[in-house]
Design a protein around this motif. Structure first.
Motif, PDB file in Angstrom:
ATOM      1  N   LYS A   1     -11.886  11.968  10.066  1.00 27.75           N
ATOM      2  CA  LYS A   1     -12.481  11.896  11.405  1.00 27.75           C
ATOM      3  C   LYS A   1     -14.007  11.968  11.374  1.00 27.75           C
ATOM      4  N   SER A   2     -14.559  12.909  10.634  1.00 28.88           N
ATOM      5  CA  SER A   2     -16.020  13.077  10.609  1.00 28.88           C
ATOM      6  C   SER A   2     -16.713  11.916   9.912  1.00 28.88           C
ATOM      7  N   THR A   3     -16.229  11.546   8.756  1.00 28.43           N
ATOM      8  CA  THR A   3     -16.862  10.467   7.991  1.00 28.43           C
ATOM      9  C   THR A   3     -16.746   9.135   8.726  1.00 28.43           C
ATOM     10  N   ILE A   4     -15.553   8.813   9.178  1.00 31.68           N
ATOM     11  CA  ILE A   4     -15.333   7.561   9.902  1.00 31.68           C
ATOM     12  C   ILE A   4     -16.091   7.591  11.226  1.00 31.68           C
ATOM     13  N   GLY A   5     -16.103   8.743  11.878  1.00 30.73           N
ATOM     14  CA  GLY A   5     -16.809   8.878  13.149  1.00 30.73           C
ATOM     15  C   GLY A   5     -18.286   8.561  13.041  1.00 30.73           C
ATOM     16  N   ARG A   6     -18.925   9.001  11.951  1.00 30.03           N
ATOM     17  CA  ARG A   6     -20.349   8.695  11.755  1.00 30.03           C
ATOM     18  C   ARG A   6     -20.566   7.182  11.638  1.00 30.03           C
ATOM     19  N   HIS A   7     -19.727   6.523  10.855  1.00 24.94           N
ATOM     20  CA  HIS A   7     -19.836   5.070  10.704  1.00 24.94           C
ATOM     21  C   HIS A   7     -19.570   4.357  12.030  1.00 24.94           C
ATOM     22  N   LEU A   8     -18.553   4.808  12.741  1.00 31.75           N
ATOM     23  CA  LEU A   8     -18.194   4.200  14.013  1.00 31.75           C
ATOM     24  C   LEU A   8     -19.333   4.329  15.026  1.00 31.75           C
ATOM     25  N   ALA A   9     -19.918   5.508  15.104  1.00 35.11           N
ATOM     26  CA  ALA A   9     -21.034   5.730  16.030  1.00 35.11           C
ATOM     27  C   ALA A   9     -22.202   4.808  15.699  1.00 35.11           C
ATOM     28  N   GLU A  10     -22.461   4.636  14.415  1.00 32.44           N
ATOM     29  CA  GLU A  10     -23.546   3.749  14.003  1.00 32.44           C
ATOM     30  C   GLU A  10     -23.245   2.297  14.398  1.00 32.44           C
ATOM     31  N   LEU A  11     -22.016   1.854  14.146  1.00 33.84           N
ATOM     32  CA  LEU A  11     -21.635   0.481  14.492  1.00 33.84           C
ATOM     33  C   LEU A  11     -21.729   0.217  15.995  1.00 33.84           C
TER      34      LEU A  11
ATOM     35  N   ASN B   1     -23.581   2.046  18.170  1.00 33.35           N
ATOM     36  CA  ASN B   1     -24.813   2.601  18.735  1.00 33.35           C
ATOM     37  C   ASN B   1     -24.519   3.719  19.737  1.00 33.35           C
ATOM     38  N   LYS B   2     -23.671   4.641  19.296  1.00 30.02           N
ATOM     39  CA  LYS B   2     -23.306   5.803  20.107  1.00 30.02           C
ATOM     40  C   LYS B   2     -23.741   7.073  19.375  1.00 30.02           C
ATOM     41  N   GLU B   3     -23.775   8.158  20.102  1.00 34.33           N
ATOM     42  CA  GLU B   3     -24.074   9.449  19.486  1.00 34.33           C
ATOM     43  C   GLU B   3     -22.807   9.967  18.808  1.00 34.33           C
ATOM     44  N   PHE B   4     -22.959  10.566  17.631  1.00 36.50           N
ATOM     45  CA  PHE B   4     -21.820  11.163  16.939  1.00 36.50           C
ATOM     46  C   PHE B   4     -21.900  12.678  17.046  1.00 36.50           C
ATOM     47  N   ARG B   5     -20.763  13.288  17.359  1.00 40.21           N
ATOM     48  CA  ARG B   5     -20.655  14.751  17.361  1.00 40.21           C
ATOM     49  C   ARG B   5     -19.337  15.132  16.710  1.00 40.21           C
ATOM     50  N   ASP B   6     -19.301  16.308  16.143  1.00 45.44           N
ATOM     51  CA  ASP B   6     -18.113  16.865  15.501  1.00 45.44           C
ATOM     52  C   ASP B   6     -17.839  18.201  16.179  1.00 45.44           C
ATOM     53  N   SER B   7     -16.679  18.355  16.785  1.00 43.18           N
ATOM     54  CA  SER B   7     -16.417  19.570  17.562  1.00 43.18           C
ATOM     55  C   SER B   7     -16.461  20.833  16.699  1.00 43.18           C
ATOM     56  N   ASP B   8     -15.971  20.753  15.464  1.00 42.32           N
ATOM     57  CA  ASP B   8     -16.024  21.934  14.587  1.00 42.32           C
ATOM     58  C   ASP B   8     -17.469  22.319  14.264  1.00 42.32           C
ATOM     59  N   HIS B   9     -18.314  21.322  13.994  1.00 39.90           N
ATOM     60  CA  HIS B   9     -19.725  21.615  13.714  1.00 39.90           C
ATOM     61  C   HIS B   9     -20.414  22.198  14.936  1.00 39.90           C
ATOM     62  N   GLU B  10     -20.040  21.714  16.117  1.00 45.15           N
ATOM     63  CA  GLU B  10     -20.619  22.253  17.352  1.00 45.15           C
ATOM     64  C   GLU B  10     -20.234  23.721  17.551  1.00 45.15           C
ATOM     65  N   ILE B  11     -18.997  24.048  17.239  1.00 46.89           N
ATOM     66  CA  ILE B  11     -18.552  25.441  17.349  1.00 46.89           C
ATOM     67  C   ILE B  11     -19.379  26.316  16.423  1.00 46.89           C
TER      68      ILE B  11
ATOM     69  N   ALA C   1     -13.763   2.069  10.281  1.00 52.23           N
ATOM     70  CA  ALA C   1     -14.626   2.027  11.473  1.00 52.23           C
ATOM     71  C   ALA C   1     -14.666   0.611  12.054  1.00 52.23           C
ATOM     72  N   ARG C   2     -14.740  -0.387  11.192  1.00 46.56           N
ATOM     73  CA  ARG C   2     -14.753  -1.782  11.674  1.00 46.56           C
ATOM     74  C   ARG C   2     -13.433  -2.145  12.358  1.00 46.56           C
ATOM     75  N   GLU C   3     -12.331  -1.661  11.805  1.00 47.77           N
ATOM     76  CA  GLU C   3     -11.045  -1.932  12.455  1.00 47.77           C
ATOM     77  C   GLU C   3     -10.988  -1.274  13.831  1.00 47.77           C
ATOM     78  N   ILE C   4     -11.516  -0.071  13.934  1.00 51.19           N
ATOM     79  CA  ILE C   4     -11.539   0.610  15.228  1.00 51.19           C
ATOM     80  C   ILE C   4     -12.353  -0.199  16.236  1.00 51.19           C
ATOM     81  N   VAL C   5     -13.486  -0.730  15.806  1.00 48.23           N
ATOM     82  CA  VAL C   5     -14.305  -1.557  16.702  1.00 48.23           C
ATOM     83  C   VAL C   5     -13.491  -2.753  17.199  1.00 48.23           C
ATOM     84  N   ARG C   6     -12.780  -3.426  16.301  1.00 50.61           N
ATOM     85  CA  ARG C   6     -11.957  -4.574  16.710  1.00 50.61           C
ATOM     86  C   ARG C   6     -10.872  -4.143  17.705  1.00 50.61           C
TER      87      ARG C   6
END
Length: 180
Positions: A17-27, A29-39, A162-167
């Motif tokens: 989730k975290s690794t893919i989320g960073r790539h997805l956010a970059e693709l 152009n969204k902000e990436f956050r991780d709920s565990d890191h926020e806690i 991440a690319r598949e998620i975008v599609r």
């Protein structure tokens, strides 16, 4: 009313989730956050310490509060903790405030990805395999029910996932627009 443009990644520990989320956010152009890191950032304590002091129930309360706060934002990719879907209220928030993507990986992949991790309190047991099997058995149906769609992450690079998620997102949005 359509849902906000947030994307929430759910799935067990080790799904990516975290690794893919960073790539997805970059693709996207969204902000990436991780709920565990926020806690951890907001409490000034690591998750293992929170579990030790407050127990799982205390951690889950913090998790729900952070989720409610973060999901009120827009243009966000959020990697959630593996157990966030245990609360019906959390599942409702996720569904109402964005698109939910379940990142699936088989047990062997999850075991391999978490084998050296000492930061996950639920896996600090003598039989990690059994613990992870039990977690998956309980949560798998909930992940699937909560998700708008499921993406397989095993044996794939985070960028290709991440690319598949975008599609899938493009197709999902197109289908929602046709339905309305």
């Amino acid at each position: 009313m359509s849902r906000p443009d947030n994307i929430f990644l759910i799935g067990p520990m080790g799904a990516g989730k975290s690794t893919i989320g960073r790539h997805l956010a970059e693709l996207l152009n969204k902000e990436f956050r991780d709920s565990d890191h926020e806690i951890e950032k907001r409490t000034g304590a690591g998750i293992p310490l929170i579990f030790e002091i407050e127990g799982e129930a205390g951690f889950r309360n913090r998790e729900s509060s952070i989720l409610d706060d973060l999901t009120r934002q827009s243009n966000l990719v959020l990697a959630t903790g593996g157990g966030i879907i245990l609360s019906p209220d959390n599942r409702k928030i996720l569904h109402e405030r964005g698109i939910v993507v379940y990142l699936h990986a088989p047990l062997e992949t999850l075991l391999a990805r978490t084998r050296r991790d000492r930061h996950r309190p639920l896996l600090q047991t003598a039989d990690r395999r059994r613990t992870l099997e039990d977690i998956l058995k309980a949560r798998e149906p909930i992940y699937r029910e909560a998700a708008d769609f499921v993406i397989e992450t095993s044996h794939r690079s985070p960028v290709s996932v991440a690319r598949e998620i975008v599609r899938k997102l493009e197709s999902h949005v197109k289908n929602e627009n046709l339905a309305s």
